[in-house]
Design a protein around this motif. Structure first.
Motif, mmCIF file in Angstrom:
data_model
loop_
_atom_site.group_PDB
_atom_site.id
_atom_site.type_symbol
_atom_site.label_atom_id
_atom_site.label_comp_id
_atom_site.label_asym_id
_atom_site.label_seq_id
_atom_site.Cartn_x
_atom_site.Cartn_y
_atom_site.Cartn_z
ATOM 1 N N LEU A 377 33.956 6.025 12.786
ATOM 2 C CA LEU A 377 33.515 5.384 11.517
ATOM 3 C C LEU A 377 34.604 5.783 10.395
ATOM 4 C CD1 LEU A 377 29.615 6.244 11.456
ATOM 5 C CD2 LEU A 377 30.984 4.059 12.255
ATOM 6 N N GLY A 378 35.695 6.613 10.670
ATOM 7 C CA GLY A 378 36.656 6.961 9.691
ATOM 8 C C GLY A 378 37.955 6.415 9.910
ATOM 9 N N ASP A 379 38.749 7.710 10.259
ATOM 10 C CA ASP A 379 40.062 7.285 10.679
ATOM 11 C C ASP A 379 40.696 6.452 11.683
ATOM 12 O OD1 ASP A 379 39.470 9.235 12.424
ATOM 13 O OD2 ASP A 379 40.945 10.755 11.669
ATOM 14 N N ALA A 380 39.776 6.250 12.482
ATOM 15 C CA ALA A 380 40.255 5.444 14.041
ATOM 16 C C ALA A 380 40.289 3.759 13.809
ATOM 17 C CB ALA A 380 38.972 5.447 15.123
ATOM 18 N N GLY A 381 39.550 3.410 12.881
ATOM 19 C CA GLY A 381 39.628 1.936 12.633
ATOM 20 C C GLY A 381 39.913 1.561 11.160
ATOM 21 N N SER A 382 39.785 2.558 10.260
ATOM 22 C CA SER A 382 40.188 2.186 8.886
ATOM 23 C C SER A 382 41.579 1.892 8.315
ATOM 24 C CB SER A 382 39.853 3.527 7.822
ATOM 25 O OG SER A 382 40.450 4.753 8.479
ATOM 26 N N PRO A 383 42.531 2.633 9.134
ATOM 27 C CA PRO A 383 44.153 1.944 8.860
ATOM 28 C C PRO A 383 44.175 0.520 9.131
ATOM 29 C CG PRO A 383 44.033 4.082 9.921
ATOM 30 C CD PRO A 383 42.637 3.692 9.950
ATOM 31 N N TYR A 384 43.677 -0.159 10.399
ATOM 32 C CA TYR A 384 43.699 -1.207 10.709
ATOM 33 C C TYR A 384 42.706 -2.083 9.700
ATOM 34 C CZ TYR A 384 43.039 -5.665 13.065
ATOM 35 O OH TYR A 384 42.871 -6.942 13.523
ATOM 36 N N LEU A 385 41.686 -1.880 9.343
ATOM 37 C CA LEU A 385 40.902 -2.463 8.465
ATOM 38 C C LEU A 385 41.432 -2.510 6.923
ATOM 39 C CD1 LEU A 385 38.084 -3.806 7.597
ATOM 40 C CD2 LEU A 385 37.212 -1.609 7.150
ATOM 41 N N ILE A 386 42.290 -1.544 6.461
ATOM 42 C CA ILE A 386 42.854 -1.527 5.340
ATOM 43 C C ILE A 386 43.871 -2.503 5.239
ATOM 44 C CG2 ILE A 386 44.120 -0.314 3.528
ATOM 45 C CD1 ILE A 386 41.208 0.244 3.299
ATOM 46 N N GLY A 387 44.762 -2.626 6.193
ATOM 47 C CA GLY A 387 45.831 -3.535 6.623
ATOM 48 C C GLY A 387 45.409 -4.884 6.618
ATOM 49 N N LEU A 388 44.182 -5.109 7.392
ATOM 50 C CA LEU A 388 43.855 -6.536 7.557
ATOM 51 C C LEU A 388 43.347 -6.989 6.190
ATOM 52 C CD1 LEU A 388 42.869 -8.505 9.723
ATOM 53 C CD2 LEU A 388 40.636 -7.504 9.653
ATOM 54 N N ILE A 389 42.595 -6.386 5.463
ATOM 55 C CA ILE A 389 42.324 -6.895 4.022
ATOM 56 C C ILE A 389 43.498 -7.069 3.374
ATOM 57 C CG2 ILE A 389 41.179 -6.210 1.748
ATOM 58 C CD1 ILE A 389 39.168 -4.570 3.544
ATOM 59 N N SER A 390 44.608 -6.306 3.100
ATOM 60 C CA SER A 390 45.689 -6.347 2.579
ATOM 61 C C SER A 390 46.424 -7.484 3.035
ATOM 62 C CB SER A 390 46.510 -4.984 2.691
ATOM 63 O OG SER A 390 47.946 -5.112 2.182
ATOM 64 N N ASP A 391 46.769 -7.903 4.106
ATOM 65 C CA ASP A 391 47.241 -9.103 4.609
ATOM 66 C C ASP A 391 46.602 -10.460 4.107
ATOM 67 O OD1 ASP A 391 49.203 -7.529 5.773
ATOM 68 O OD2 ASP A 391 48.374 -7.689 7.785
ATOM 69 N N ARG A 392 45.202 -10.446 4.261
ATOM 70 C CA ARG A 392 44.443 -11.572 3.917
ATOM 71 C C ARG A 392 44.545 -11.782 2.399
ATOM 72 N NH1 ARG A 392 40.177 -12.695 7.571
ATOM 73 N NH2 ARG A 392 41.336 -12.406 9.672
ATOM 74 N N LEU A 393 44.687 -10.674 1.392
ATOM 75 C CA LEU A 393 44.980 -10.947 0.261
ATOM 76 C C LEU A 393 46.334 -11.550 -0.034
ATOM 77 C CD1 LEU A 393 43.451 -7.408 -1.378
ATOM 78 C CD2 LEU A 393 42.322 -9.872 -1.548
ATOM 79 N N ARG A 394 47.365 -10.909 0.618
ATOM 80 C CA ARG A 394 48.516 -11.545 0.392
ATOM 81 C C ARG A 394 48.734 -12.777 0.460
ATOM 82 N NH1 ARG A 394 52.575 -7.526 3.389
ATOM 83 N NH2 ARG A 394 54.028 -9.375 2.713
#
Length: 476
Positions: A377-394
């Protein structure tokens, strides 16, 4: 031109095909596709031309590295799964058994910079092969140590740190040289997902192998066999890509290593955040434990309440750190300092809570699942989730450095929101923690047996004789 088999052992030459050709499709360069204002990301064909490896081969390499990372953490936590048996076999106490992990981590910590230096200058594939082979051999040897030689067990655990340092410092750099942008984030999230899974499997495998074999020594003989498979996979499957090729333009000269002191001077300029994290970790852990210790005298729910206060208090400071990132770096570091200090208050307390609400015969399993769930629930999937949100915003913004900054800034603000949710979860824990702790205590004392919902009763003395009464009547 020399092929991959002619590269000298431990040389810096990469055992892949030739590098990229300027002006090839999918690559930025003078003769290729025109550069946009934003940095151009190579497509799949471009990555293959740069690395000399197909997309499927690159994915297979990552799969091998994930397997070895899983194996590393399995071995690290296998000892924890059979620690009571080790204590009994060597006739040692808790302090001596704690030295097993201390020696390993100390060796791992000291040797990591050594292999970092070697990994930046020599063939990473052969360094990992040698390190894992050595680690497997030492781990196997540690299972044959006689009970009069506990010091030899400490020595072997220290030597295991050699093998793990040779892999953990090098493997992520291989992934970085195979992928870029969101592909790299995705592959790294898969790679680090092996940490919680491997840690949990180490606990489970250690205890279960001991139960099946009837001897804890066999628990230490599982991972060495898997380590031999890992060395073969590394040697046969992994091909080292050119360092930094996917991040530089095709018409730029290849990167060459600088001196170690030059590396350290350059890294020192980026270490402010790391130093803040180290300091706040020490302050936060100590502060949380001391506040909880004092509050326990008047409030039995102090532990989860302190954790809740730390997480809820850290959320606004972490949000402010992100909000001020462009305007004032000093304010950003200040808010990070306060936020991380509050965030670190729960670390030791959470470990204590886990131990006193679980009976001793189930604590290793509980630790395993706590490790799995916390990373899941933490650092395993959060980097990808943060990057995915960032890519969608861009996608909806014009390409520029500012848009990259804003997208990542807004996506990281999710962390503050999740921290607040964690604080709310600890408030819920405070409601039930007294009952959970009391049930664990009664179970250890033999006053509470396993029962279904219809037979949830304990034995208590009443008027000179034992009587079964509902648990709820005692707890209330």
């Amino acid at each position: 031109m020399a092929g991959p088999d002619t590269a000298p052992f431990l040389s810096q030459a990469d055992d892949t095909d030739d590098g990229p050709v300027p002006g090839t499709p999918g690559l930025p360069g003078i003769m290729g596709n025109p550069k946009s204002e934003d940095r151009e990301i190579p497509d799949r064909e471009g990555l293959q031309r740069i690395t000399g490896l197909s997309a499927s081969r690159s994915a297979l390499i990552v799969a091998v590295l994930c397997y070895i990372n899983l194996l590393n953490y399995m071995d690290r936590f296998t000892v924890a799964g059979v620690l009571p048996d080790i204590e009994q076999f060597f006739n040692i106490g808790d302090s001596s058994s704690g030295l097993i992990q201390t020696v390993f981590i100390s060796s791992y910590m000291v040797l990591a910079p050594v292999f970092g230096y070697l990994g930046d200058r020599y063939n990473r594939k052969y360094l990992m092969c040698g390190g894992i082979a050595f680690w497997s051999l030492v781990t196997l040897g540690s299972s044959f140590i006689p009970k009069e030689r506990f010091w030899l067990l400490l020595l072997t655990r220290g030597l295991v740190g050699v093998g793990e340092a040779s892999y953990s410092t090098i493997a992520p750099t291989l992934i970085a040289d195979l992928f870029v942008a969101d592909q790299r984030s995705r592959m790294l999230s898969v790679f680090y997902f092996a940490i919680p899974v491997g840690s949990g499997l180490g606990y489970i495998a250690g205890s279960k192998v001991k139960d099946v074999a009837g001897d804890w020594h066999w628990a230490l003989r599982v991972t060495p066999g898997l380590g031999v498979v890992a060395v073969l996979l590394l040697f046969l499957v992994v091909r080292e890509p050119p360092r930094g090729a996917v991040e530089r333009h095709s018409d730029s000269p290849p990167l060459t290593p600088t001196s170690w002191w030059a590396d350290l001077r350059a890294l020192a300029r980026n270490l402010i955040f790391g130093l803040i994290t180290c300091l706040t970790g020490v302050l936060g852990v100590g502060l949380g434990v001391e506040i909880s210790r004092r509050l326990r005298r008047s409030n039995p729910r102090a532990d989860p309440l302190v954790c809740a206060a730390g997480l809820l208090g850290s959320a606004p400071f972490l949000f402010l750190a992100l909000a001020c990132a462009r305007g004032s770096i000093v304010a950003t570091y200040f808010f990070i300092f306060v936020g991380e200090t509050l965030l670190s208050m729960n670390w030791a307390i959470v470990a204590d809570i886990l131990l006193y609400v679980v009976i001793p015969t189930r604590r290793s399993t509980a630790e395993a699942f706590q490790i799995v769930l916390s990373h899941l629930l933490g650092d395993a999937g959060s980097p990808y989730l943060i990057g995915l949100i960032s890519d969608r915003l861009r996608r909806g913004w014009p390409p520029s450095f500012l848009s990259e900054f804003r997208a990542l800034q807004f996506s990281l603000m999710l962390c503050a929101f999740v921290g607040a949710l964690g604080g709310a979860a600890f408030l819920g824990t405070a409601i039930v923690i007294e009952g959970d702790r009391r049930r664990a205590q009664l179970h250890v004392q033999g006053l509470l047996r396993e029962a279904g919902p219809a037979d949830d009763r304990i034995v208590v003395p009443q008027r000179g004789r034992s009587t079964r009464v509902p648990v709820s009547s005692v707890l209330i």
